[in-house]
Write an enzyme that holds these catalytic residues in place. Structure first.
Site, PDB file in Angstrom:
ATOM      1  N   GLN A  23       0.809  -1.219   0.000  1.00 17.11           N
ATOM      2  CA  GLN A  23       0.000   0.000   0.000  1.00 17.11           C
ATOM      3  C   GLN A  23       0.844   1.273   0.000  1.00 17.11           C
ATOM      4  OE1 GLN A  23      -2.613   1.252   3.577  1.00 17.11           O
ATOM      5  NE2 GLN A  23      -4.043   0.704   1.963  1.00 17.11           N
ATOM      6  N   GLU A  36      -5.081   9.715   7.503  1.00 17.30           N
ATOM      7  CA  GLU A  36      -6.377   9.820   6.851  1.00 17.30           C
ATOM      8  C   GLU A  36      -7.402  10.496   7.762  1.00 17.30           C
ATOM      9  OE1 GLU A  36      -6.629   6.170   4.824  1.00 17.30           O
ATOM     10  OE2 GLU A  36      -8.790   6.089   5.024  1.00 17.30           O
ATOM     11  N   ARG A  80      -7.434   3.904  -0.100  1.00 22.13           N
ATOM     12  CA  ARG A  80      -6.109   4.500  -0.293  1.00 22.13           C
ATOM     13  C   ARG A  80      -5.537   4.239  -1.684  1.00 22.13           C
ATOM     14  NH1 ARG A  80      -3.701   3.068   5.731  1.00 22.13           N
ATOM     15  NH2 ARG A  80      -4.924   4.678   6.781  1.00 22.13           N
ATOM     16  N   ARG A 111      -5.518  -2.546   2.032  1.00 26.20           N
ATOM     17  CA  ARG A 111      -6.026  -2.454   3.391  1.00 26.20           C
ATOM     18  C   ARG A 111      -6.808  -1.160   3.596  1.00 26.20           C
ATOM     19  NH1 ARG A 111      -4.418   0.221   7.772  1.00 26.20           N
ATOM     20  NH2 ARG A 111      -2.260   0.653   7.214  1.00 26.20           N
TER      21      ARG A 111
END
Lengths: 590, 236
Positions: A237, A252, A283, A406
């Site tokens: 990620q 976030e 994301r 994720r």
């Protein structure tokens, strides 16, 4: 001469998963934690925004909604039985943390406060839901502190600043680990009935990274050398909001509180890419959108970054445009996001309350890792063969709850849910198992690798190899990938591995030889980078965080499956099916 | 890029009888961290330089050291803010035994931390849901929850330098975090530990600790509140 220790259970790594496992295992068996850092230095402490659980404290929520969001976020690659456990047990795990003393922020009526986070929705209205339980923007810090406090209360044995260099696995049985005491340079053999690996991620293979210097994938690399595979390594990620050039993470939570992305035309461009969730899309979607803007010439000053806006007047303008009655002011933002506002002030010298913040995607989290079953037992192959006595949990493991991408907050959920589960399971196992003998020369293999580095009269400096590795990974194994770029990356990683054979270090001593340890860690990063690029090359589709420009679509017919990759005796890939459940794969839109 | 002359106090127990000053010239960006400059030395000039570091953005607490005579995290200070006449001076923390270069023995520090019972004490059954706590009660101890145990405060304290048995500011901050938590029931025992001869009364309100804290905790104020609780026998 090595020193020998015997325990029922040992846990390698002292972040959230490791401490949770140790806490639960130590309730019934003799347990030790081995960590290369002091436990409170672990990178769990850097997690900011929150830990999700469908408590429903502020608005209706259900764990099944959390599960659906997680599966959708994973681009349908997560194993749905593992996700059910995650989201169902998250509720008790968060309550458990509160009972241990974790100082969550509170609602006006005294319950645990919750806020919005990317990808978490009310499944009926499709709108963001308040699910992330938080303690300001230092939730991970509070989890780490609370678990360490509980370990002290329960007299858990710690071996702090011990670097594990080998895992004693043979014929699918694990008998412990070999470690170096950093303070003395002495080798220690830890013999155990049950061994858990909970060492976190390996994001230092990229240059722009939110990861700590210590996150070098030592234990997964050790397992590769012992002939065990890693799973889903192509899924890494890239978090959309790293501080420009430095990669330091801005949670976030900022967007959960209303912050938005803005390009050089002043547009809130996420409206085009994710009409419903907008800046709170998952994301992978946000990171790709940012780079698409950059490619379209919409980066700020034509460069490779955009703005994150959390000036209250800008946030309120978009609340109004969205018909959202919420309004924020400077005092509110300072209270809810104190740490990330401080990061921006310290590292960029600008004030996010009055100025826009330059951000770019930053390497953040490994969805892949050491394959395990639902009880955190490590798997030796795609068929599900168990490695007896070996467990893994947290970011280093792949159970798989995160699949191809994720959701924010789910890393902390994973740590506490599967850390606890692993601790309980390894204690149960250790109670009925006996200590298996460890060979007299068990420590020799690990020691030999270290001596080879220490005594190498070569010409290469480890730091220049590391820089070259990080640069090529940023270029070719990042947000956008192509077959040609990945093939080239593998060739260049192999060339770096050749150069690695010719390194030299300055420090030939024993005590706190961090020169030696950094060089050894680099060897681990090189191996994991090779496996990552190879896994990415093998998957000729785009799914979640893995985006192939030459194969831009998801291909469920051929790739609704997990990759499992070995490195000993040449790179080799096998696949195993995804365990589906209530949710059939559908097109993913936010 | 700018040139920086780094003066680093060095000591290798395997070679040196006493500490010495290592001097290094590096080129860094003014907006780089002091830690980046130390890495320049370690990675490109002298790999034997030993220091602890991990997160590199001021949250893990590994790299507390004396920078230009003040306790700071090397990853939380920028070159442009520390450079003085082209130079930055770096030493290990004071008051703890130097093991190697910038690495000190943290065990006495953590022993003090453990002595104040740094965990929630409450043996009542909490029931199936969270214990309730009002936002005001939660705010009462918010400041001291920020502590990352970096030891910058304790090793800036003259009372700690003079007497290593003094529990020190960090342990008191950690005690404060529980003493003033409405869910906790261990205040009396903690206040007993902190009321003895190596407890809070060693604090002479010099304010070094508050100045040193990289997390902006009002350490001296927290110590004052603990003193007051001991004197009055009341925590809330």
């Amino acid at each position: 001469m090595a020193q020998y220790h015997q325990f029922d259970a040992i846990v390698v790594g002292a972040g959230g998963a490791g401490l949770m496992a140790a806490l639960y295992a130590s309730r019934s068996v003799n347990t030790a934690v081995i960590s290369k850092l002091y436990p409170t230095r672990s990178h769990t402490g850097a997690a900011q925004g929150g830990i999700s659980a469908a408590l429903g404290n502020l608005e209706p929520d259900k764990w099944e909604w959390h599960a659906y969001d997680t599966v959708k976020g994973s681009d349908f690659l997560a194993d749905q039985d593992a996700v059910d456990i995650l989201c169902r047990e998250a509720i008790d795990a968060v309550i458990d943390l509160e009972h241990m003393g974790l100082p969550f922020d509170r609602t006006p009526d005294g319950k645990i406060s919750q806020r919005r986070f990317g990808g978490h929705t009310n499944n009926e209205t499709k709108k963001p839901v308040m699910r992330a339980c938080h303690a300001a923007d230092r939730t991970g810090h509070m989890i780490l502190q609370t678990l360490y406090q509980q370990c002290i209360k329960n007299n858990v044995k710690f071996f702090d600043e011990f670097q594990v260099i080998d895992v004693l696995v043979e014929n699918n049985v694990c008998n412990g680990v070999v470690a170096v005491c950093l303070a003395t340079g002495e080798t220690h053999v830890f013999q155990a009935k049950a061994t858990m690996i909970a060492t976190g991620g390996f994001g230092k293979m990229w240059r722009i990274s939110s990861n700590a210097h210590s996150l070098t994938g030592d234990l997964p690399a050790a397992l590769l050398r012992r002939g065990l595979p890693l799973q889903d390594m192509e899924f890494y990620q890239f978090h959309p909001t790293g501080i420009y050039k430095m990669g330091i993470l801005l949670s976030e939570a900022a967007r959960g509180e209303g912050a938005v992305f803005i390009n050089n035309k002043g547009e809130r461009f996420m409206e085009r890419y994710a009409p419903t969730m907008k800046d709170l899309a998952s994301r992978d979607v946000c990171s790709r959108s940012i780079y698409q803007e950059v490619r379209a010439g919409n980066g700020i000053d034509g460069k490779d970054y955009v703005y994150l806006e959390f000036r209250p007047e800008v946030v309120n303008r978009y609340f109004q445009a969205d018909g959202n009655p919420r309004r924020v002011d400077a005092a509110y933002m300072e209270k809810r996001l104190p740490d990330i506002i401080d990061f921006v002030r310290v590292y960029m010298g600008i004030d996010p309350i009055t100025q826009p913040v330059p951000i770019q995607p930053t390497a953040h989290y490994a969805m892949g890792g050491i394959p395990t079953d639902l009880d955190t037992r490590v798997l030796a192959d795609e068929k599900g063969t168990i490695v007896e006595g070996l467990y893994a949990a947290g970011e280093v493991a792949c159970v798989s709850v995160h699949g191809a991408n994720r959701l924010g907050t789910n890393s902390l959920v994973d740590l506490v849910v599967y850390g606890k589960r692993g601790g309980i399971r390894m204690a149960e196992y250790a109670k009925q198992a006996s200590l298996r003998p460890v060979k007299q020369d068990a420590h020799k293999m690990g020691e030999a690798v270290l001596s080879a580095i220490r005594d190498n009269p070569g010409r290469e400096r480890p730091s220049s190899l590391r820089r070259d590795l990080q640069t090529l990974m940023d270029q070719d194994v990042g947000v956008f990938r192509t077959g040609a770029g990945l093939e080239d990356a593998i060739d260049r990683i192999k060339a770096l591995q050749e150069r690695y054979k010719d390194i030299h270090i300055d420090d030939k001593g024993l005590q706190f030889n961090t020169d030696l340890m950094e060089a050894w860690e680099l060897g681990c990063l090189l191996d994991l980078a090779e496996v990552t690029a190879f896994s990415a090359l093998s998957r000729t589709e785009s799914r979640g965080a893995h985006y192939r420009e030459d194969f831009p679509n998801r291909d469920d017919q051929n790739f609704l499956k997990h990759s499992v990759v070995w490195k000993n005796g040449g790179l080799r890939v096998a696949y195993k099916p995804v365990r589906l459940g209530r949710y059939a794969p559908t097109e993913r839109k936010y | 890029m700018i040139k920086v002359h780094l003066k680093i106090k060095r000591f290798n127990p395997e070679k040196d009888k006493k500490p010495w000053w290592g001097e290094y010239d590096v080129e860094v960006e003014p907006t780089d961290r002091v830690l980046d400059a130390l890495h320049e030395v370690k990675w490109n000039i002298d790999g034997t330089l030993a220091l602890r570091r991990s997160c590199a953005h001021g949250v893990c607490g590994s790299d507390a050291m004396r920078i230009n005579g003040r306790n700071r995290l090397a990853c939380h200070r920028l070159i442009r803010d520390e450079i003085q006449n082209g130079q930055i001076t770096i030493e290990p923390l004071l008051g703890l035994r130097v093991i190697k270069d910038l690495i000190v023995d943290m065990e006495p520090f953590f022993a003090h931390y453990r002595s104040i019972m740094p965990y929630l004490v409450n043996d009542t059954d909490p029931g199936p849901r969270e214990r309730l706590q009002s936002p005001e009660d939660r705010a009462r101890f918010d400041d001291t929850t920020k502590c990352i145990l970096c030891a910058a405060c304790t090793t800036s304290c003259p009372s700690f330098w003079a007497r290593g048995e003094y529990v020190g500011p960090a342990a008191i901050v950690q005690a404060h975090r529980f003493i003033f938590d409405s869910r906790d029931q261990g205040a009396a025992e903690r206040l007993e530990v902190l009321g003895d001869s190596n407890g809070v009364w060693r604090c002479r309100t010099v304010f070094n600790c508050t100045e040193a804290c990289p997390r902006g905790i009002e350490v001296t104020k927290a110590i004052g509140e603990v003193k007051q609780a001991i004197a009055s026998g009341k925590v809330r």
